[in-house]
Design a protein around this motif. Sequence first.
Motif, PDB file in Angstrom:
ATOM      1  N   ILE A 222       0.849  -1.191   0.000  1.00 48.27           N
ATOM      2  CA  ILE A 222       0.000   0.000   0.000  1.00 48.27           C
ATOM      3  C   ILE A 222       0.883   1.239   0.000  1.00 48.27           C
ATOM      4  O   ILE A 222       1.892   1.293   0.717  1.00 48.27           O
ATOM      5  CB  ILE A 222      -0.901   0.041   1.253  1.00 48.27           C
ATOM      6  CG1 ILE A 222      -1.831  -1.169   1.306  1.00 48.27           C
ATOM      7  CG2 ILE A 222      -1.714   1.336   1.303  1.00 48.27           C
ATOM      8  CD1 ILE A 222      -2.531  -1.325   2.641  1.00 48.27           C
ATOM      9  N   ALA A 223       0.495   2.242  -0.793  1.00 47.88           N
ATOM     10  CA  ALA A 223       1.071   3.581  -0.687  1.00 47.88           C
ATOM     11  C   ALA A 223       0.016   4.486  -0.057  1.00 47.88           C
ATOM     12  O   ALA A 223      -1.071   4.647  -0.621  1.00 47.88           O
ATOM     13  CB  ALA A 223       1.483   4.122  -2.052  1.00 47.88           C
ATOM     14  N   ASN A 237       0.680  -5.068   6.926  1.00 50.38           N
ATOM     15  CA  ASN A 237       1.222  -5.211   8.277  1.00 50.38           C
ATOM     16  C   ASN A 237       2.153  -4.052   8.617  1.00 50.38           C
ATOM     17  O   ASN A 237       2.112  -3.499   9.722  1.00 50.38           O
ATOM     18  CB  ASN A 237       1.969  -6.538   8.396  1.00 50.38           C
ATOM     19  CG  ASN A 237       2.501  -6.774   9.800  1.00 50.38           C
ATOM     20  OD1 ASN A 237       1.772  -7.175  10.698  1.00 50.38           O
ATOM     21  ND2 ASN A 237       3.789  -6.520  10.000  1.00 50.38           N
ATOM     22  N   ASP A 238       3.001  -3.654   7.654  1.00 53.77           N
ATOM     23  CA  ASP A 238       3.948  -2.556   7.892  1.00 53.77           C
ATOM     24  C   ASP A 238       3.228  -1.264   8.270  1.00 53.77           C
ATOM     25  O   ASP A 238       3.564  -0.616   9.262  1.00 53.77           O
ATOM     26  CB  ASP A 238       4.797  -2.295   6.638  1.00 53.77           C
ATOM     27  CG  ASP A 238       5.818  -3.378   6.375  1.00 53.77           C
ATOM     28  OD1 ASP A 238       6.164  -4.114   7.310  1.00 53.77           O
ATOM     29  OD2 ASP A 238       6.248  -3.508   5.206  1.00 53.77           O
ATOM     30  N   ASN A 244       4.924   5.325  10.107  1.00 54.07           N
ATOM     31  CA  ASN A 244       6.113   6.175  10.232  1.00 54.07           C
ATOM     32  C   ASN A 244       5.791   7.610  10.630  1.00 54.07           C
ATOM     33  O   ASN A 244       6.691   8.448  10.720  1.00 54.07           O
ATOM     34  CB  ASN A 244       6.914   6.163   8.925  1.00 54.07           C
ATOM     35  CG  ASN A 244       6.132   6.753   7.747  1.00 54.07           C
ATOM     36  OD1 ASN A 244       5.008   7.233   7.908  1.00 54.07           O
ATOM     37  ND2 ASN A 244       6.713   6.714   6.559  1.00 54.07           N
ATOM     38  N   SER A 245       4.515   7.908  10.853  1.00 53.76           N
ATOM     39  CA  SER A 245       4.135   9.279  11.213  1.00 53.76           C
ATOM     40  C   SER A 245       2.779   9.276  11.904  1.00 53.76           C
ATOM     41  O   SER A 245       2.038   8.296  11.853  1.00 53.76           O
ATOM     42  CB  SER A 245       4.055  10.155   9.957  1.00 53.76           C
ATOM     43  OG  SER A 245       2.997   9.716   9.112  1.00 53.76           O
ATOM     44  N   ARG A 246       2.489  10.403  12.518  1.00 52.42           N
ATOM     45  CA  ARG A 246       1.173  10.554  13.148  1.00 52.42           C
ATOM     46  C   ARG A 246       0.060  10.436  12.107  1.00 52.42           C
ATOM     47  O   ARG A 246      -0.997   9.872  12.378  1.00 52.42           O
ATOM     48  CB  ARG A 246       1.070  11.918  13.842  1.00 52.42           C
ATOM     49  CG  ARG A 246       1.636  11.965  15.232  1.00 52.42           C
ATOM     50  CD  ARG A 246       1.231  13.266  15.897  1.00 52.42           C
ATOM     51  NE  ARG A 246       1.569  13.290  17.307  1.00 52.42           N
ATOM     52  CZ  ARG A 246       1.023  14.113  18.165  1.00 52.42           C
ATOM     53  NH1 ARG A 246       0.111  14.995  17.761  1.00 52.42           N
ATOM     54  NH2 ARG A 246       1.370  14.092  19.439  1.00 52.42           N
ATOM     55  N   PHE A 247       0.308  11.002  10.917  1.00 46.42           N
ATOM     56  CA  PHE A 247      -0.734  10.957   9.899  1.00 46.42           C
ATOM     57  C   PHE A 247      -1.070   9.515   9.529  1.00 46.42           C
ATOM     58  O   PHE A 247      -2.237   9.137   9.502  1.00 46.42           O
ATOM     59  CB  PHE A 247      -0.304  11.709   8.639  1.00 46.42           C
ATOM     60  CG  PHE A 247      -1.267  11.499   7.491  1.00 46.42           C
ATOM     61  CD1 PHE A 247      -2.462  12.197   7.441  1.00 46.42           C
ATOM     62  CD2 PHE A 247      -0.997  10.568   6.496  1.00 46.42           C
ATOM     63  CE1 PHE A 247      -3.379  11.981   6.417  1.00 46.42           C
ATOM     64  CE2 PHE A 247      -1.894  10.343   5.470  1.00 46.42           C
ATOM     65  CZ  PHE A 247      -3.089  11.046   5.425  1.00 46.42           C
ATOM     66  N   PHE A 251      -4.539   7.576  10.135  1.00 42.82           N
ATOM     67  CA  PHE A 251      -5.363   7.294   8.954  1.00 42.82           C
ATOM     68  C   PHE A 251      -5.685   5.815   8.828  1.00 42.82           C
ATOM     69  O   PHE A 251      -6.773   5.437   8.401  1.00 42.82           O
ATOM     70  CB  PHE A 251      -4.661   7.779   7.689  1.00 42.82           C
ATOM     71  CG  PHE A 251      -5.537   7.726   6.470  1.00 42.82           C
ATOM     72  CD1 PHE A 251      -6.455   8.736   6.221  1.00 42.82           C
ATOM     73  CD2 PHE A 251      -5.471   6.659   5.586  1.00 42.82           C
ATOM     74  CE1 PHE A 251      -7.287   8.682   5.112  1.00 42.82           C
ATOM     75  CE2 PHE A 251      -6.288   6.598   4.471  1.00 42.82           C
ATOM     76  CZ  PHE A 251      -7.204   7.610   4.231  1.00 42.82           C
ATOM     77  N   ILE A 252      -4.738   4.955   9.184  1.00 39.55           N
ATOM     78  CA  ILE A 252      -4.935   3.505   9.075  1.00 39.55           C
ATOM     79  C   ILE A 252      -5.490   2.983  10.387  1.00 39.55           C
ATOM     80  O   ILE A 252      -4.779   2.849  11.378  1.00 39.55           O
ATOM     81  CB  ILE A 252      -3.608   2.782   8.746  1.00 39.55           C
ATOM     82  CG1 ILE A 252      -3.002   3.329   7.467  1.00 39.55           C
ATOM     83  CG2 ILE A 252      -3.824   1.284   8.647  1.00 39.55           C
ATOM     84  CD1 ILE A 252      -3.735   2.970   6.211  1.00 39.55           C
ATOM     85  N   GLY A 253      -6.788   2.693  10.411  1.00 36.59           N
ATOM     86  CA  GLY A 253      -7.404   2.144  11.614  1.00 36.59           C
ATOM     87  C   GLY A 253      -7.594   3.192  12.695  1.00 36.59           C
ATOM     88  O   GLY A 253      -7.289   4.377  12.528  1.00 36.59           O
ATOM     89  N   SER A 254      -8.096   2.738  13.849  1.00 37.94           N
ATOM     90  CA  SER A 254      -8.313   3.619  14.996  1.00 37.94           C
ATOM     91  C   SER A 254      -7.069   3.610  15.885  1.00 37.94           C
ATOM     92  O   SER A 254      -6.367   2.602  15.977  1.00 37.94           O
ATOM     93  CB  SER A 254      -9.518   3.141  15.809  1.00 37.94           C
ATOM     94  OG  SER A 254     -10.690   3.166  15.036  1.00 37.94           O
TER      95      SER A 254
END
Length: 380
Positions: A222-223, A237-238, A244-247, A251-254
């Motif tokens: 995924i990008a 999984n990564d 690698n960031s707060r964003f 954004f991915i999940g809760s």
Amino acid sequence: MQMPSPQPVSAPVNTAGADPFVRIEAVTKRFGSFTAVDDVSLSIYKGEIFGLLGGSGCGKTTLLRMLAGFEDPTSGRIWLDGQDMTGVPPYERPVNMMFQSYALFPHMTVEKNVAYGLKHERMTDAQRKDRVREMLDLVQLTQFAHRKPHQISGGQRQRVALARALARAPKLLLLDEPLAALDKKLREHTQFELMNIQSQTGVTFVVVTHDQEEAMTLSDRIAVMDKGQVRQIGTPNDVYEYPNSRFVAGFIGSITTFEATVRKIEGQNAILDVPAMGGVKIGRSVPGLTEGEKVTLALRPEKIRLGRERPDDPNSFSGVVSGLGYLGKDSLYRIALPDGQIVTVNSVNARRVGEDERVADWEDQVWLSFDPTSAILLRN
């Protein structure tokens, strides 16, 4: 509608040592003063399902349209199977696109819709019929060949559009929000159908979606995009377990985030001062952390343990249940901490219980705890 059970899907593509099949090099796209795609570089490998994930306006569809040839980059280059696509029109690219609306011809039968893309191909009528039959067999719609789009279900229309897109045997198939028009249950089932069809054909898929679960289920990699830029590229999984960031984490999940300060590093762990949790906690360290550094500690709802009794755990802290939602397979708790911060916790309903047997109820004081390895530390 009776749906067949999904068949097993193949393992993700092994990209180790492989040459990129699609190479996007420093691509920027501007519309006047607005930058839709901002200096994006990424590699996609043959046989992959590659997801472009992001919110509205992040640039993912513009990037897809540049792959298709419908838009030209303002700067940068796109390579496909070793060929520079600069100046190559859409109809000369070994690429096909499946649109969100499916764009089926309502006056044509399913069979004729699938055959439409082959009308300019150099093949005999018999070859064309064989190819259409092969595609209908692939998407399990042979028995609906003589029906029109309004006579079949939404999921079946989606498969007709997929069959038409694959009929010309493209090297690369672009899918723009392919499951957005389907209801939740059908969408979940169709995800596995798409994965099976991709596995059978070996065609490289690039899927644009704003749906995190869809991207996580479908994609080998995924990008994650935001404001025209790629924020992180990795396996599902990564990006979920190691954002690698707060964003990306948000954004991915809760996720719930806490401000923290590094007291010291002890082996693989970081000793943290987390005021909202009432003191010192332990998290798995990340490279480069230093004593005194301000960091963000992030926790996924399913990584937090919930109970009425205080556990013998240095990573425990207390709160009060301020909200409760029963979701069937699990229950969602909103826990208010003494400083007012809300922590979201998922508790799996592993067995059937009555309402009076819940782990906790409204206004109960509860204890939360987590493993150091479950803590995501993000450098500010």
